[in-house]
Enzyme design. Sequence first.
Site, PDB file in Angstrom:
ATOM      1  N   ILE A 120      10.980  -2.520 -11.532  1.00  0.00           N
ATOM      2  CA  ILE A 120      11.825  -2.579 -10.330  1.00  0.00           C
ATOM      3  C   ILE A 120      13.293  -2.705 -10.723  1.00  0.00           C
ATOM      4  CG2 ILE A 120      12.398  -3.926  -8.252  1.00  0.00           C
ATOM      5  CD1 ILE A 120       9.460  -4.605  -7.972  1.00  0.00           C
TER       6      ILE A 120
ATOM      7  N   GLU B 146      17.372  -9.827 -18.981  1.00  0.00           N
ATOM      8  CA  GLU B 146      15.959  -9.697 -19.353  1.00  0.00           C
ATOM      9  C   GLU B 146      15.587 -10.811 -20.330  1.00  0.00           C
ATOM     10  OE1 GLU B 146      13.067  -7.929 -18.639  1.00  0.00           O
ATOM     11  OE2 GLU B 146      12.271  -9.218 -20.213  1.00  0.00           O
TER      12      GLU B 146
ATOM     13  N   GLY C 281       8.592  -9.704 -11.690  1.00  0.00           N
ATOM     14  CA  GLY C 281       7.148  -9.531 -11.605  1.00  0.00           C
ATOM     15  C   GLY C 281       6.608  -9.923 -10.239  1.00  0.00           C
TER      16      GLY C 281
ATOM     17  N   HIS D 229       5.882  30.058 -19.494  1.00  0.00           N
ATOM     18  CA  HIS D 229       7.221  30.014 -20.100  1.00  0.00           C
ATOM     19  C   HIS D 229       8.240  30.535 -19.094  1.00  0.00           C
ATOM     20  CE1 HIS D 229      10.415  30.262 -23.052  1.00  0.00           C
ATOM     21  NE2 HIS D 229      10.662  31.493 -22.625  1.00  0.00           N
TER      22      HIS D 229
HETATM   23  P1  FAD Z   1      -0.046  -3.907  -0.811  1.00  0.00           P
HETATM   24  O1  FAD Z   1       0.497  -2.544  -0.874  1.00  0.00           O
HETATM   25  O2  FAD Z   1       0.750  -5.053  -1.160  1.00  0.00           O
HETATM   26  O3  FAD Z   1      -0.774  -4.060   0.571  1.00  0.00           O
HETATM   27  C1  FAD Z   1      -1.384  -5.239   0.974  1.00  0.00           C
HETATM   28  C2  FAD Z   1      -1.281  -5.340   2.475  1.00  0.00           C
HETATM   29  O4  FAD Z   1      -2.098  -6.414   2.910  1.00  0.00           O
HETATM   30  C3  FAD Z   1       0.132  -5.655   2.978  1.00  0.00           C
HETATM   31  O5  FAD Z   1       0.446  -4.831   4.063  1.00  0.00           O
HETATM   32  C4  FAD Z   1       0.045  -7.115   3.406  1.00  0.00           C
HETATM   33  O6  FAD Z   1       0.941  -7.429   4.454  1.00  0.00           O
HETATM   34  C5  FAD Z   1      -1.399  -7.172   3.883  1.00  0.00           C
HETATM   35  N1  FAD Z   1      -1.965  -8.520   3.903  1.00  0.00           N
HETATM   36  C6  FAD Z   1      -1.898  -9.491   2.950  1.00  0.00           C
HETATM   37  N2  FAD Z   1      -2.592 -10.568   3.338  1.00  0.00           N
HETATM   38  C7  FAD Z   1      -3.104 -10.282   4.559  1.00  0.00           C
HETATM   39  C8  FAD Z   1      -3.903 -10.996   5.470  1.00  0.00           C
HETATM   40  N3  FAD Z   1      -4.343 -12.225   5.217  1.00  0.00           N
HETATM   41  N4  FAD Z   1      -4.222 -10.392   6.658  1.00  0.00           N
HETATM   42  C9  FAD Z   1      -3.793  -9.121   6.928  1.00  0.00           C
HETATM   43  N5  FAD Z   1      -3.036  -8.414   6.104  1.00  0.00           N
HETATM   44  C10 FAD Z   1      -2.714  -8.979   4.922  1.00  0.00           C
HETATM   45  N6  FAD Z   1       3.317   1.539  -7.633  1.00  0.00           N
HETATM   46  C11 FAD Z   1       3.128   2.805  -8.060  1.00  0.00           C
HETATM   47  O7  FAD Z   1       2.004   3.174  -8.393  1.00  0.00           O
HETATM   48  N7  FAD Z   1       4.174   3.704  -8.103  1.00  0.00           N
HETATM   49  C12 FAD Z   1       5.421   3.352  -7.734  1.00  0.00           C
HETATM   50  O8  FAD Z   1       6.335   4.174  -7.788  1.00  0.00           O
HETATM   51  C13 FAD Z   1       5.655   2.032  -7.296  1.00  0.00           C
HETATM   52  N8  FAD Z   1       6.874   1.635  -6.904  1.00  0.00           N
HETATM   53  C14 FAD Z   1       7.070   0.362  -6.454  1.00  0.00           C
HETATM   54  C15 FAD Z   1       8.353  -0.026  -6.089  1.00  0.00           C
HETATM   55  C16 FAD Z   1       8.584  -1.313  -5.637  1.00  0.00           C
HETATM   56  C17 FAD Z   1       9.978  -1.710  -5.232  1.00  0.00           C
HETATM   57  C18 FAD Z   1       7.490  -2.233  -5.537  1.00  0.00           C
HETATM   58  C19 FAD Z   1       7.710  -3.626  -5.015  1.00  0.00           C
HETATM   59  C20 FAD Z   1       6.225  -1.868  -5.904  1.00  0.00           C
HETATM   60  C21 FAD Z   1       5.999  -0.563  -6.381  1.00  0.00           C
HETATM   61  N9  FAD Z   1       4.735  -0.145  -6.796  1.00  0.00           N
HETATM   62  C22 FAD Z   1       4.547   1.138  -7.258  1.00  0.00           C
HETATM   63  C23 FAD Z   1       3.579  -1.048  -6.761  1.00  0.00           C
HETATM   64  C24 FAD Z   1       2.743  -0.758  -5.503  1.00  0.00           C
HETATM   65  O9  FAD Z   1       3.548  -0.916  -4.371  1.00  0.00           O
HETATM   66  C25 FAD Z   1       1.557  -1.700  -5.450  1.00  0.00           C
HETATM   67  O10 FAD Z   1       0.818  -1.620  -6.651  1.00  0.00           O
HETATM   68  C26 FAD Z   1       0.641  -1.318  -4.296  1.00  0.00           C
HETATM   69  O11 FAD Z   1       1.334  -1.370  -3.077  1.00  0.00           O
HETATM   70  C27 FAD Z   1      -0.555  -2.261  -4.241  1.00  0.00           C
HETATM   71  O12 FAD Z   1      -1.388  -1.866  -3.204  1.00  0.00           O
HETATM   72  P2  FAD Z   1      -2.323  -2.928  -2.447  1.00  0.00           P
HETATM   73  O13 FAD Z   1      -2.962  -2.159  -1.345  1.00  0.00           O
HETATM   74  O14 FAD Z   1      -3.150  -3.629  -3.425  1.00  0.00           O
HETATM   75  O15 FAD Z   1      -1.329  -4.000  -1.862  1.00  0.00           O
HETATM   76  P1  NAI Z   2       7.785  -6.118 -14.293  1.00  0.00           P
HETATM   77  O1  NAI Z   2       6.672  -6.914 -14.810  1.00  0.00           O
HETATM   78  O2  NAI Z   2       7.778  -4.644 -14.447  1.00  0.00           O
HETATM   79  O3  NAI Z   2       9.155  -6.598 -14.936  1.00  0.00           O
HETATM   80  C1  NAI Z   2       9.590  -7.920 -14.830  1.00  0.00           C
HETATM   81  C2  NAI Z   2      10.549  -8.174 -15.973  1.00  0.00           C
HETATM   82  O4  NAI Z   2      11.183  -9.415 -15.730  1.00  0.00           O
HETATM   83  C3  NAI Z   2       9.862  -8.285 -17.326  1.00  0.00           C
HETATM   84  O5  NAI Z   2      10.501  -7.452 -18.244  1.00  0.00           O
HETATM   85  C4  NAI Z   2       9.984  -9.761 -17.682  1.00  0.00           C
HETATM   86  O6  NAI Z   2      10.099  -9.969 -19.060  1.00  0.00           O
HETATM   87  C5  NAI Z   2      11.255 -10.125 -16.959  1.00  0.00           C
HETATM   88  N1  NAI Z   2      11.356 -11.536 -16.614  1.00  0.00           N
HETATM   89  C6  NAI Z   2      10.397 -12.370 -16.184  1.00  0.00           C
HETATM   90  N2  NAI Z   2      10.913 -13.598 -15.930  1.00  0.00           N
HETATM   91  C7  NAI Z   2      12.228 -13.524 -16.213  1.00  0.00           C
HETATM   92  C8  NAI Z   2      13.298 -14.444 -16.134  1.00  0.00           C
HETATM   93  N3  NAI Z   2      13.110 -15.700 -15.722  1.00  0.00           N
HETATM   94  N4  NAI Z   2      14.541 -14.019 -16.479  1.00  0.00           N
HETATM   95  C9  NAI Z   2      14.755 -12.729 -16.889  1.00  0.00           C
HETATM   96  N5  NAI Z   2      13.766 -11.832 -16.986  1.00  0.00           N
HETATM   97  C10 NAI Z   2      12.519 -12.213 -16.637  1.00  0.00           C
HETATM   98  O7  NAI Z   2       7.912  -6.553 -12.748  1.00  0.00           O
HETATM   99  P2  NAI Z   2       8.757  -5.947 -11.558  1.00  0.00           P
HETATM  100  O8  NAI Z   2       9.830  -5.062 -12.069  1.00  0.00           O
HETATM  101  O9  NAI Z   2       9.099  -7.099 -10.698  1.00  0.00           O
HETATM  102  O10 NAI Z   2       7.699  -5.051 -10.819  1.00  0.00           O
HETATM  103  C11 NAI Z   2       6.482  -5.648 -10.340  1.00  0.00           C
HETATM  104  C12 NAI Z   2       5.353  -4.670 -10.425  1.00  0.00           C
HETATM  105  O11 NAI Z   2       5.496  -3.660  -9.437  1.00  0.00           O
HETATM  106  C13 NAI Z   2       5.311  -3.920 -11.751  1.00  0.00           C
HETATM  107  O12 NAI Z   2       4.564  -4.648 -12.684  1.00  0.00           O
HETATM  108  C14 NAI Z   2       4.647  -2.651 -11.404  1.00  0.00           C
HETATM  109  O13 NAI Z   2       3.272  -2.807 -11.561  1.00  0.00           O
HETATM  110  C15 NAI Z   2       4.981  -2.451  -9.936  1.00  0.00           C
HETATM  111  N6  NAI Z   2       5.976  -1.392  -9.819  1.00  0.00           N
HETATM  112  C16 NAI Z   2       5.640  -0.137 -10.224  1.00  0.00           C
HETATM  113  C17 NAI Z   2       6.555   0.887 -10.165  1.00  0.00           C
HETATM  114  C18 NAI Z   2       6.158   2.227 -10.665  1.00  0.00           C
HETATM  115  O14 NAI Z   2       4.977   2.450 -10.885  1.00  0.00           O
HETATM  116  N7  NAI Z   2       7.089   3.151 -10.859  1.00  0.00           N
HETATM  117  C19 NAI Z   2       7.902   0.688  -9.629  1.00  0.00           C
HETATM  118  C20 NAI Z   2       8.162  -0.682  -9.268  1.00  0.00           C
HETATM  119  C21 NAI Z   2       7.216  -1.662  -9.338  1.00  0.00           C
END
Ligand code: FAD
Ligand code: NAI
Length: 472
Positions: free
Chosen positions: A190, A209, A276, A449
């Site tokens: 992120i 980091e 994270g 290509h």
């Molecule tokens: P979520 O998507 O978190 O969905 C869970 C849902 O359950 C939510 O709507 C929540 O409100 C609901 N919920 C929770 N508790 C309850 C309850 N008790 N009752 C009813 N509803 C409830 N992953 C990728 O693969 N590619 C990416 O490019 C990517 N980019 C990301 C960028 C950002 C900024 C972030 C934060 C994450 C990104 N991720 C990406 C990670 C991805 O969003 C998550 O891995 C994914 O959304 C997980 O899916 P999930 O269905 O497990 O949970």
């Molecule tokens: P992350 O695990 O990718 O990165 C968190 C970073 O913060 C790590 O490098 C860690 O060493 C560092 N960190 C932890 N504590 C710290 C501290 N106190 N001070 C400074 N650095 C610290 O987690 P992030 O970026 O929050 O994303 C969460 C998850 O969402 C990812 O693990 C990923 O699975 C998912 N995600 C996936 C994306 C994709 O697939 N393109 C895009 C964005 C999120």
Amino acid sequence: MEKYDVVVIGGGPAGYVAAIRAAQMGFNTLCVDRFKGKDGKYSLGGTCLNVGCIPSKALLDSSKHFDHMNHSYDVHGISFDNPKMDVATMIARKDKIVKQLTGGIAQLFKANKVKYIGGSGKLLKDRQVEINNDEGSQVVQGEHIILASGSVPISIPNVEIDNEYILDNAGALDINAVPEKLGVIGGGVIGLELGSVWNRLGSKVKVFEAMDTFLAACDQGIAKMAARTFKKQGLDIHLSTFVKSATIKDGKVEVVSETNGEKTTEIFDKLLVAVGRKAETDGLLADDCGIKLTERGQIDVNDDCQTSVPNVWAIGDAVRGPMLAHKGSEEGSAVAERIAGQHGHVDFNTVPFVIYTEPELAWVGKTEEQLKEAGIDYKVGSFPMAANGRALAMNEPTGMVKILADAETDELLGAHIFSANAADLLSECVVTMEFKGCAEDLSRIIHAHPTLSEAVFEAAMNVDKRAIHKAN
Ligand code: FAD
Ligand code: NAI
């Protein structure tokens, strides 16, 4: 009490896919989700569609166009007088895409006859689910329950998110003007993606980091190349640096950090916290529901996503494994198929990982470091994007493809790509690995290509030292 074959709690990419797949196979299915969008209305799609994958990619794309106008178009002979970015329009475009896609899930639910209730679901004992929303409370009975409650950001001490100055992912997707100075805690996925967005739009971005290794989960040859590239782009990444406190003072954020015992105090306009995420179980489980959690607070499941309670399953970010949308969706399909007596399967060895920076980082399988540690003999093939005709034509010469294959059997063990469109290029490597193919298989397939995919082809040939467009 209403009865369902399957009740899914959570409508993110794990839960909504599970619900649709269950309904496709004839199960009477209910999905309960409590996420509310910016308009205060319930919105399906979870983190991914509302405040994660999709909105971040929308902003990455807008900011990429702006960045190219400022830094790359001149080589094509295209010039502009002072391009401007209207942040409000960029955010509104992102919101429109989110609305379209989240509304699309509601339509898919209708088409597949999945019942959807906006509200909070709590698992009681005996597979009953209590649903609470503005209209009141009700309890429903499920033959099977799928918990798909996702994840929430981790917080750190002395850094309190207010989403005006100190932001989590949701706040960082809604900044209404380019901050002059943006601090980012966490140089992970992120931090790099959203840090890149605001860096491209003109913010001075400093990344704090904690680890002493940049992108420790990546192949380190590729990670080092990426670190150099991001530095050139202006991301100021500081390793071994811990933020001790962040305080809002006079509309700015004062950040105290420590690197190898030395303290620094700096002022930022905004601070993004991206250290994270953790499983979300808040309000999900009644005390007597019988579900066990792991030490890390995730819902405890076996390899098939079964929890400690029979017929209660859990998937996605709420359980072990990478927190990725496509991993959760695969588990959702697999669990629905297991409920139907089929053999749903998720291969954790071939989960693709992507970081949507520019160039993109994409990988699957083992890194060189992991192979060395496991004592596996391997061969390496690589190819630089600077020697790929299409990359040069696109003015995208940065990066490389690295292919790792078993020294004896030639089986593909890992693929690591840092290039334009790396996410899409990776797919053929994932397919090859899934079919237990080898580097030679990749190198004997005709690649059109000129394409970027020829870099994958050449890297695979380079494994056996027979690449054509580079010295082997
Ligand atoms: P979520 O998507 O978190 O969905 C869970 C849902 O359950 C939510 O709507 C929540 O409100 C609901 N919920 C929770 N508790 C309850 C309850 N008790 N009752 C009813 N509803 C409830 N992953 C990728 O693969 N590619 C990416 O490019 C990517 N980019 C990301 C960028 C950002 C900024 C972030 C934060 C994450 C990104 N991720 C990406 C990670 C991805 O969003 C998550 O891995 C994914 O959304 C997980 O899916 P999930 O269905 O497990 O949970
Ligand atoms: P992350 O695990 O990718 O990165 C968190 C970073 O913060 C790590 O490098 C860690 O060493 C560092 N960190 C932890 N504590 C710290 C501290 N106190 N001070 C400074 N650095 C610290 O987690 P992030 O970026 O929050 O994303 C969460 C998850 O969402 C990812 O693990 C990923 O699975 C998912 N995600 C996936 C994306 C994709 O697939 N393109 C895009 C964005 C999120």
